[in-house]
Design a protein around this motif. Structure first.
Motif, mmCIF file in Angstrom:
data_model
loop_
_atom_site.group_PDB
_atom_site.id
_atom_site.type_symbol
_atom_site.label_atom_id
_atom_site.label_comp_id
_atom_site.label_asym_id
_atom_site.label_seq_id
_atom_site.Cartn_x
_atom_site.Cartn_y
_atom_site.Cartn_z
ATOM 1 N N ASP A 1 0.829 -1.207 0.000
ATOM 2 C CA ASP A 1 0.000 0.000 0.000
ATOM 3 C C ASP A 1 0.860 1.253 0.000
ATOM 4 O OD1 ASP A 1 -2.205 -1.613 0.068
ATOM 5 O OD2 ASP A 1 -2.738 -1.202 2.155
ATOM 6 N N SER A 2 2.157 1.102 0.273
ATOM 7 C CA SER A 2 3.054 2.261 0.361
ATOM 8 C C SER A 2 3.327 2.853 -1.018
ATOM 9 C CB SER A 2 4.376 1.847 1.001
ATOM 10 O OG SER A 2 5.359 2.857 0.831
ATOM 11 N N PRO A 3 3.474 4.182 -1.089
ATOM 12 C CA PRO A 3 3.850 4.817 -2.364
ATOM 13 C C PRO A 3 5.187 4.314 -2.905
ATOM 14 C CG PRO A 3 3.175 6.465 -0.747
ATOM 15 C CD PRO A 3 3.265 5.169 -0.016
ATOM 16 N N VAL A 4 6.035 3.792 -2.019
ATOM 17 C CA VAL A 4 7.353 3.308 -2.444
ATOM 18 C C VAL A 4 7.218 2.167 -3.444
ATOM 19 C CG1 VAL A 4 9.514 2.272 -1.667
ATOM 20 C CG2 VAL A 4 8.395 4.012 -0.259
ATOM 21 N N LEU A 5 6.248 1.286 -3.223
ATOM 22 C CA LEU A 5 6.085 0.100 -4.074
ATOM 23 C C LEU A 5 4.957 0.261 -5.092
ATOM 24 C CD1 LEU A 5 6.633 -2.779 -1.482
ATOM 25 C CD2 LEU A 5 8.229 -1.930 -3.216
ATOM 26 N N LYS A 6 4.632 1.485 -5.397
ATOM 27 C CA LYS A 6 3.595 1.732 -6.391
ATOM 28 C C LYS A 6 4.004 1.154 -7.745
ATOM 29 C CE LYS A 6 0.983 5.462 -8.597
ATOM 30 N NZ LYS A 6 0.802 6.949 -8.715
ATOM 31 N N GLY A 7 3.166 0.321 -8.307
ATOM 32 C CA GLY A 7 3.435 -0.274 -9.614
ATOM 33 C C GLY A 7 4.363 -1.462 -9.586
ATOM 34 N N VAL A 8 4.804 -1.885 -8.398
ATOM 35 C CA VAL A 8 5.735 -3.010 -8.287
ATOM 36 C C VAL A 8 4.945 -4.298 -8.060
ATOM 37 C CG1 VAL A 8 7.597 -4.033 -6.939
ATOM 38 C CG2 VAL A 8 7.609 -1.579 -7.420
ATOM 39 N N THR A 9 5.141 -5.251 -8.940
ATOM 40 C CA THR A 9 4.477 -6.545 -8.782
ATOM 41 C C THR A 9 5.455 -7.710 -8.815
ATOM 42 O OG1 THR A 9 4.097 -6.723 -11.171
ATOM 43 C CG2 THR A 9 2.351 -5.690 -9.846
ATOM 44 N N LYS A 10 6.681 -7.451 -9.311
ATOM 45 C CA LYS A 10 7.700 -8.505 -9.388
ATOM 46 C C LYS A 10 9.070 -7.887 -9.214
ATOM 47 C CE LYS A 10 7.574 -8.398 -14.486
ATOM 48 N NZ LYS A 10 6.613 -7.272 -14.552
ATOM 49 N N ILE A 11 10.067 -8.718 -8.974
ATOM 50 C CA ILE A 11 11.412 -8.239 -8.676
ATOM 51 C C ILE A 11 11.980 -7.392 -9.818
ATOM 52 C CG2 ILE A 11 12.666 -10.235 -9.598
ATOM 53 C CD1 ILE A 11 13.489 -8.550 -6.247
ATOM 54 N N GLU A 12 11.587 -7.689 -11.045
ATOM 55 C CA GLU A 12 12.087 -6.944 -12.206
ATOM 56 C C GLU A 12 11.618 -5.496 -12.224
ATOM 57 O OE1 GLU A 12 11.693 -11.277 -13.683
ATOM 58 O OE2 GLU A 12 10.737 -9.923 -12.233
ATOM 59 N N ASP A 13 10.643 -5.147 -11.396
ATOM 60 C CA ASP A 13 10.107 -3.788 -11.399
ATOM 61 C C ASP A 13 10.938 -2.802 -10.596
ATOM 62 O OD1 ASP A 13 7.932 -4.504 -12.989
ATOM 63 O OD2 ASP A 13 6.690 -5.048 -11.266
ATOM 64 N N CYS A 14 12.001 -3.272 -9.943
ATOM 65 C CA CYS A 14 12.843 -2.336 -9.194
ATOM 66 C C CYS A 14 13.785 -1.602 -10.144
ATOM 67 C CB CYS A 14 13.636 -3.056 -8.103
ATOM 68 S SG CYS A 14 14.968 -4.135 -8.693
ATOM 69 N N GLY A 15 14.207 -0.410 -9.739
ATOM 70 C CA GLY A 15 15.131 0.352 -10.571
ATOM 71 C C GLY A 15 16.523 -0.239 -10.592
ATOM 72 N N ALA A 16 16.940 -0.786 -9.470
ATOM 73 C CA ALA A 16 18.239 -1.462 -9.339
ATOM 74 C C ALA A 16 18.242 -2.215 -8.018
ATOM 75 C CB ALA A 16 19.391 -0.462 -9.393
ATOM 76 N N TYR A 17 19.176 -3.142 -7.893
ATOM 77 C CA TYR A 17 19.249 -3.987 -6.706
ATOM 78 C C TYR A 17 20.692 -3.955 -6.209
ATOM 79 C CZ TYR A 17 18.172 -8.112 -3.786
ATOM 80 O OH TYR A 17 17.948 -8.977 -2.727
ATOM 81 N N TYR A 18 20.892 -3.506 -4.964
ATOM 82 C CA TYR A 18 22.233 -3.399 -4.407
ATOM 83 C C TYR A 18 22.373 -4.287 -3.184
ATOM 84 C CZ TYR A 18 22.224 0.660 -7.403
ATOM 85 O OH TYR A 18 22.121 1.472 -8.492
ATOM 86 N N VAL A 19 23.535 -4.913 -3.081
ATOM 87 C CA VAL A 19 23.836 -5.776 -1.933
ATOM 88 C C VAL A 19 25.035 -5.194 -1.203
ATOM 89 C CG1 VAL A 19 24.323 -8.106 -1.134
ATOM 90 C CG2 VAL A 19 23.050 -7.763 -3.273
ATOM 91 N N VAL A 20 24.810 -4.782 0.043
ATOM 92 C CA VAL A 20 25.899 -4.329 0.917
ATOM 93 C C VAL A 20 26.189 -5.483 1.852
ATOM 94 C CG1 VAL A 20 26.702 -2.534 2.488
ATOM 95 C CG2 VAL A 20 24.939 -1.995 0.787
ATOM 96 N N SER A 21 27.326 -6.129 1.663
ATOM 97 C CA SER A 21 27.505 -7.423 2.321
ATOM 98 C C SER A 21 28.920 -7.644 2.813
ATOM 99 C CB SER A 21 27.129 -8.552 1.355
ATOM 100 O OG SER A 21 27.291 -9.815 1.955
ATOM 101 N N ALA A 22 29.004 -8.438 3.877
ATOM 102 C CA ALA A 22 30.286 -8.918 4.376
ATOM 103 C C ALA A 22 30.243 -10.437 4.492
ATOM 104 C CB ALA A 22 30.596 -8.294 5.727
ATOM 105 N N SER A 23 29.349 -11.060 3.752
ATOM 106 C CA SER A 23 29.187 -12.518 3.831
ATOM 107 C C SER A 23 28.832 -13.071 2.454
ATOM 108 C CB SER A 23 28.084 -12.874 4.834
ATOM 109 O OG SER A 23 26.823 -12.490 4.336
ATOM 110 N N ASN A 24 28.621 -14.371 2.393
ATOM 111 C CA ASN A 24 28.322 -14.995 1.106
ATOM 112 C C ASN A 24 26.879 -14.769 0.663
ATOM 113 O OD1 ASN A 24 26.948 -16.686 2.864
ATOM 114 N ND2 ASN A 24 27.483 -18.562 1.746
ATOM 115 N N SER A 25 26.133 -13.937 1.386
ATOM 116 C CA SER A 25 24.762 -13.646 0.957
ATOM 117 C C SER A 25 24.731 -12.990 -0.412
ATOM 118 C CB SER A 25 24.057 -12.755 1.985
ATOM 119 O OG SER A 25 24.708 -11.492 2.083
#
Length: 320
Positions: free
Chosen positions: A171-195
């Motif tokens: 319901d948040s404006p942040v996820l407006k129009g988002v229905t699948k992972i491909e709908d994000c603008g970009a995906y970033y991983v900040v990590s110190a592990s094998n995640s």
């Protein structure tokens, strides 16, 4: 003269440590300087990915670091979030690695909002500008479910809206129009592990993914960058400062005097501006300067010790 130089070997190590502690304390507490920097190509590609992503689409941040790696990871995370806030991009953050990770991310965001408030800039608000989804335990299962359907994976998550009422995250404006992972603008991983390895395996074929990792993880991540699975990558303390330096100067972007501070020789046609507002120099600039001072003191101590050794041999030879 030779005797004076030979006496250099008699300097107690405690005094050297005291000088080191004093210089580093002064640097880390009260001194910020933007030393000239030549960012790595992988860092430049990450910054270009951040700035060139669709501003109408939310950014997803998989934040899997804790205080054990805050010396590097906090700087990565804050540089990323400062860039998003400065360009008015909405974002979602969560962890799939550690129960402590969401809290240290919250603390970092709160610190950035305090900076922005002090600079009379708009503060980012939960629900309207970003979403905190907390922890998704079990990285492999969670990222598989994200890949299959984030509607199903996130559907049960509820967060407070601006009035303090708990509501479904979609319901948040942040996820407006988002229905699948491909709908994000970009995906970033900040990590110190094998995640991050798991994220690359499960999601890199569906999203533009960038990595922000610790120094020891860098060599293992470079193959993912070179293969194109990671569109950009910052590594360790140097990567933190790379990101901050480009936030200040852009890439192949002339300043007011017409000088280009950051040249991407392999991609001369790529022009990326600096961020338009807010703090750009932070932990990366401070730690980079402290690192240079520590290395300079170490080199001077080694040189002084060797000069003292040579002078001592000269004196001993003269006596014979």
């Amino acid at each position: 003269m030779w005797k004076l130089l030979a006496d250099a070997q008699k300097i107690k190590r405690e005094y050297l440590f005291l000088v080191l502690i004093g210089c580093l304390s002064f640097t880390l507490i009260g001194l910020k300087m933007a030393l000239p920097q030549i960012p790595e190509p992988n860092s430049m590609d990450l910054y270009a990915t951040i700035m060139n992503s669709d501003p109408e689409k939310p950014v997803f941040i998989q934040t899997d670091w804790t205080n054990s790696t805050r010396g590097e990871s906090r700087g990565h995370f804050q540089g990323l979030v400062r860039s998003l806030m400065a360009t008015n991009r909405k974002f979602v953050f969560y962890s799939v690695a550690d129960p402590q990770a969401p809290q240290v991310a919250r603390d970092a965001i709160r610190a950035i909002n305090e900076e922005r408030r002090a600079q009379n800039l708009r503060e980012y608000k939960p629900w309207e500008d970003y979403l905190d989804l907390g922890l998704f335990p079990n990285a492999e299962n969670s990222l598989n479910s994200f890949s299959n359907s984030i509607k199903a994976a996130w559907g049960s998550r509820r967060v407070k809206d601006t009035e303090g009422k708990e509501r479904p995250v979609f319901d948040s404006p942040v996820l407006k129009g988002v229905t699948k992972i491909e709908d994000c603008g970009a995906y970033y991983v900040v990590s110190a592990s094998n995640s991050i390895d798991i994220a690359v395996e499960r999601l890199s074929n569906k999203v533009n993914m960038g990595g922000l990792v610790t120094g020891v993880m860098g060599p293992g991540m470079l193959p993912f960058y070179r293969s194109g699975q990671l569109k950009g990558l910052t590594i360790g303390l140097v990567g933190v400062y790379d990101l901050e330096y480009m936030m200040t100067h852009g890439i192949n972007h002339p300043n007011e005097a017409g000088k280009v501070e950051v040249k991407y020789l392999a991609k001369p046609d790529l022009v990326v501006p600096p961020v338009p507002e807010g703090t750009t120099l932070g932990q990366g600039a401070t730690n980079n300067l402290a690192l240079h001072i520590a290395l300079t003191l170490m080199i001077l101590a080694i040189v002084l010790g060797n000069i003292g050794m040579v002078a001592k041999k000269k004196l001993e030879g003269g006596k014979k």
